[in-house]
Write a protein that holds these residues in place. Structure first.
Motif, PDB file in Angstrom:
ATOM      1  N   MET A   1      20.114  56.436 -18.360  1.00  8.59           N
ATOM      2  CA  MET A   1      20.583  55.668 -19.527  1.00  8.59           C
ATOM      3  C   MET A   1      20.965  56.634 -20.644  1.00  8.59           C
ATOM      4  O   MET A   1      20.513  57.776 -20.669  1.00  8.59           O
ATOM      5  CB  MET A   1      19.498  54.696 -19.992  1.00  8.59           C
ATOM      6  N   ASN A   2      21.814  56.165 -21.561  1.00 10.65           N
ATOM      7  CA  ASN A   2      22.279  56.985 -22.676  1.00 10.65           C
ATOM      8  C   ASN A   2      21.237  56.990 -23.783  1.00 10.65           C
ATOM      9  O   ASN A   2      21.111  56.036 -24.546  1.00 10.65           O
ATOM     10  CB  ASN A   2      23.609  56.443 -23.196  1.00 10.65           C
ATOM     11  N   LEU A   3      20.479  58.081 -23.873  1.00 10.22           N
ATOM     12  CA  LEU A   3      19.418  58.171 -24.861  1.00 10.22           C
ATOM     13  C   LEU A   3      19.891  58.736 -26.191  1.00 10.22           C
ATOM     14  O   LEU A   3      19.232  58.529 -27.210  1.00 10.22           O
ATOM     15  CB  LEU A   3      18.279  59.041 -24.325  1.00 10.22           C
ATOM     16  N   SER A   4      21.021  59.445 -26.193  1.00  9.08           N
ATOM     17  CA  SER A   4      21.461  60.120 -27.416  1.00  9.08           C
ATOM     18  C   SER A   4      21.707  59.143 -28.559  1.00  9.08           C
ATOM     19  O   SER A   4      21.551  59.501 -29.727  1.00  9.08           O
ATOM     20  CB  SER A   4      22.722  60.938 -27.145  1.00  9.08           C
ATOM     21  N   LYS A   5      22.072  57.913 -28.249  1.00  8.39           N
ATOM     22  CA  LYS A   5      22.376  56.940 -29.305  1.00  8.39           C
ATOM     23  C   LYS A   5      21.140  56.507 -30.072  1.00  8.39           C
ATOM     24  O   LYS A   5      21.247  55.869 -31.120  1.00  8.39           O
ATOM     25  CB  LYS A   5      23.085  55.721 -28.713  1.00  8.39           C
ATOM     26  N   TYR A   6      19.952  56.838 -29.564  1.00  7.35           N
ATOM     27  CA  TYR A   6      18.715  56.462 -30.245  1.00  7.35           C
ATOM     28  C   TYR A   6      18.185  57.560 -31.152  1.00  7.35           C
ATOM     29  O   TYR A   6      17.149  57.379 -31.799  1.00  7.35           O
ATOM     30  CB  TYR A   6      17.642  56.084 -29.215  1.00  7.35           C
ATOM     31  N   ASP A   7      18.872  58.691 -31.206  1.00 12.35           N
ATOM     32  CA  ASP A   7      18.415  59.803 -32.041  1.00 12.35           C
ATOM     33  C   ASP A   7      18.333  59.368 -33.501  1.00 12.35           C
ATOM     34  O   ASP A   7      19.288  58.837 -34.067  1.00 12.35           O
ATOM     35  CB  ASP A   7      19.379  60.983 -31.913  1.00 12.35           C
ATOM     36  N   GLY A   8      17.171  59.602 -34.121  1.00  7.46           N
ATOM     37  CA  GLY A   8      16.977  59.226 -35.511  1.00  7.46           C
ATOM     38  C   GLY A   8      16.724  57.754 -35.740  1.00  7.46           C
ATOM     39  O   GLY A   8      16.660  57.309 -36.894  1.00  7.46           O
ATOM     40  N   LYS A   9      16.538  56.980 -34.671  1.00  5.00           N
ATOM     41  CA  LYS A   9      16.274  55.544 -34.778  1.00  5.00           C
ATOM     42  C   LYS A   9      14.786  55.261 -34.505  1.00  5.00           C
ATOM     43  O   LYS A   9      14.124  56.003 -33.785  1.00  5.00           O
ATOM     44  CB  LYS A   9      17.114  54.748 -33.780  1.00  5.00           C
ATOM     45  N   ASN A  10      14.291  54.206 -35.080  1.00  2.00           N
ATOM     46  CA  ASN A  10      12.947  53.748 -34.752  1.00  2.00           C
ATOM     47  C   ASN A  10      13.023  52.909 -33.471  1.00  2.00           C
ATOM     48  O   ASN A  10      13.810  51.966 -33.392  1.00  2.00           O
ATOM     49  CB  ASN A  10      12.358  52.925 -35.900  1.00  2.00           C
ATOM     50  N   VAL A  11      12.234  53.298 -32.497  1.00  2.00           N
ATOM     51  CA  VAL A  11      12.346  52.677 -31.179  1.00  2.00           C
ATOM     52  C   VAL A  11      10.978  52.309 -30.624  1.00  2.00           C
ATOM     53  O   VAL A  11       9.935  52.792 -31.086  1.00  2.00           O
ATOM     54  CB  VAL A  11      13.058  53.624 -30.170  1.00  2.00           C
ATOM     55  N   ARG A  12      11.019  51.458 -29.611  1.00  2.00           N
ATOM     56  CA  ARG A  12       9.848  51.155 -28.784  1.00  2.00           C
ATOM     57  C   ARG A  12      10.208  51.493 -27.346  1.00  2.00           C
ATOM     58  O   ARG A  12      11.200  50.981 -26.813  1.00  2.00           O
ATOM     59  CB  ARG A  12       9.433  49.694 -28.901  1.00  2.00           C
ATOM     60  N   ILE A  13       9.419  52.367 -26.731  1.00  2.00           N
ATOM     61  CA  ILE A  13       9.668  52.801 -25.355  1.00  2.00           C
ATOM     62  C   ILE A  13       8.502  52.376 -24.471  1.00  2.00           C
ATOM     63  O   ILE A  13       7.338  52.538 -24.834  1.00  2.00           O
ATOM     64  CB  ILE A  13       9.816  54.340 -25.280  1.00  2.00           C
ATOM     65  N   LYS A  14       8.840  51.828 -23.303  1.00  2.00           N
ATOM     66  CA  LYS A  14       7.837  51.569 -22.273  1.00  2.00           C
ATOM     67  C   LYS A  14       8.143  52.478 -21.090  1.00  2.00           C
ATOM     68  O   LYS A  14       9.284  52.554 -20.627  1.00  2.00           O
ATOM     69  CB  LYS A  14       7.876  50.106 -21.840  1.00  2.00           C
ATOM     70  N   ASP A  15       7.106  53.206 -20.621  1.00  3.76           N
ATOM     71  CA  ASP A  15       7.342  54.118 -19.515  1.00  3.76           C
ATOM     72  C   ASP A  15       6.853  53.522 -18.199  1.00  3.76           C
ATOM     73  O   ASP A  15       6.269  52.429 -18.161  1.00  3.76           O
ATOM     74  CB  ASP A  15       6.717  55.488 -19.777  1.00  3.76           C
ATOM     75  N   LYS A  16       7.074  54.230 -17.104  1.00  5.69           N
ATOM     76  CA  LYS A  16       6.785  53.702 -15.771  1.00  5.69           C
ATOM     77  C   LYS A  16       5.296  53.608 -15.482  1.00  5.69           C
ATOM     78  O   LYS A  16       4.897  53.016 -14.475  1.00  5.69           O
ATOM     79  CB  LYS A  16       7.487  54.549 -14.716  1.00  5.69           C
ATOM     80  N   TRP A  17       4.480  54.188 -16.351  1.00  7.27           N
ATOM     81  CA  TRP A  17       3.027  54.079 -16.171  1.00  7.27           C
ATOM     82  C   TRP A  17       2.428  52.971 -17.027  1.00  7.27           C
ATOM     83  O   TRP A  17       1.220  52.822 -17.102  1.00  7.27           O
ATOM     84  CB  TRP A  17       2.358  55.409 -16.501  1.00  7.27           C
TER      85      TRP A  17
END
Length: 236
Positions: A1-17
């Motif tokens: 996925m294109n992660l560069s667009k989230y640089d400097g943004k507040n995000v919520r990430i869920k990982d595979k674990w």
């Protein structure tokens, strides 16, 4: 996925674990991560955590309010921490130039510095509480905040440690805060003031995009001296 667009943004990430990470995203490209970490893909940093692209199940931009971490090269704007009090006393409280034109010195003694820091920390749960330390590689170079929200107006103020003045840090930091207050917090008008003799502060306010709207004759009195008070505004 294109992660560069989230640089400097507040995000919520869920990982595979099944772990969830929430905060300000810093994008790490393939070349950087390969060189620094031996990785073979790009990823996202949230504070000290690195999540590689292949580990991410979902990522979404989220809306946050209040004193959130902000970045502007090379400054990190972060919340006050209790251990900041001693540094603020030494770097700001003991320098008369810091309060020459305002008379306001919340870090004048170690005790006052501790009380000030504690009050900022306690305020973070309230609405319209905005108080940041300017941090460069764990060194405090200044402070900035916005106070006294009323009738869709809020007042901004800042201080830069003497050794770090003249490098454009105040201007770029103020720009970032003005953008955040008007665009993210939807506050229509941000105000500031300074003494007419305080040329350095005038330049910072004007370079950051604030407009001089009025002058109050003899509006500032500090230690027996009187200065004209210049009022500035920034509107969304």
């Amino acid at each position: 996925m294109n992660l560069s667009k989230y640089d400097g943004k507040n995000v919520r990430i869920k990982d595979k674990w099944g772990e969830t990470f929430t905060g300000l995203a810093e994008y790490g490209n393939y070349n950087f991560l390969e060189c620094e970490y031996g990785g073979e893909e790009d990823g996202i940093f949230i504070e000290d955590c690195l999540i590689y692209n292949s580990q991410i199940v979902s990522i979404e931009e989220i809306e946050v309010h209040g004193t959130v971490e902000l970045w502007t090269e090379p400054v990190t704007l972060r919340r006050y921490q209790s251990e900041d009090a001693d540094d603020l006393y030494r770097r700001l409280g003991t320098d008369p130039a810091m309060y020459q034109y305002s008379g306001w010195n919340p870090y004048a003694t170690p005790e006052m510095a501790k009380d000030t820091v504690r009050s900022f920390i306690d305020s973070y749960d309230g609405d319209h509480a905005y108080s940041w330390v300017m941090d460069i590689d764990s060194v405090i170079v200044g402070t900035i905040g916005a106070y006294d929200y009323k009738d869709d107006h809020i007042e901004v103020g800042f201080s830069i440690v003497r050794d770090w003045q003249g490098r454009g840090l105040a201007t770029e930091t103020l720009k970032k805060v003005l953008e955040y207050l008007t665009e993210n917090e939807h506050i229509p008008c941000v105000t500031a003031w300074c003494a007419a003799e305080n040329i350095g502060s005038q330049r910072v306010l004007e370079k950051a995009g604030m407009k001089l709207v009025s002058k109050e004759k003899d509006g500032i009195k500090v230690n027996g001296r009187v200065y004209d008070k210049l009022i500035y505004e920034f509107r969304s």
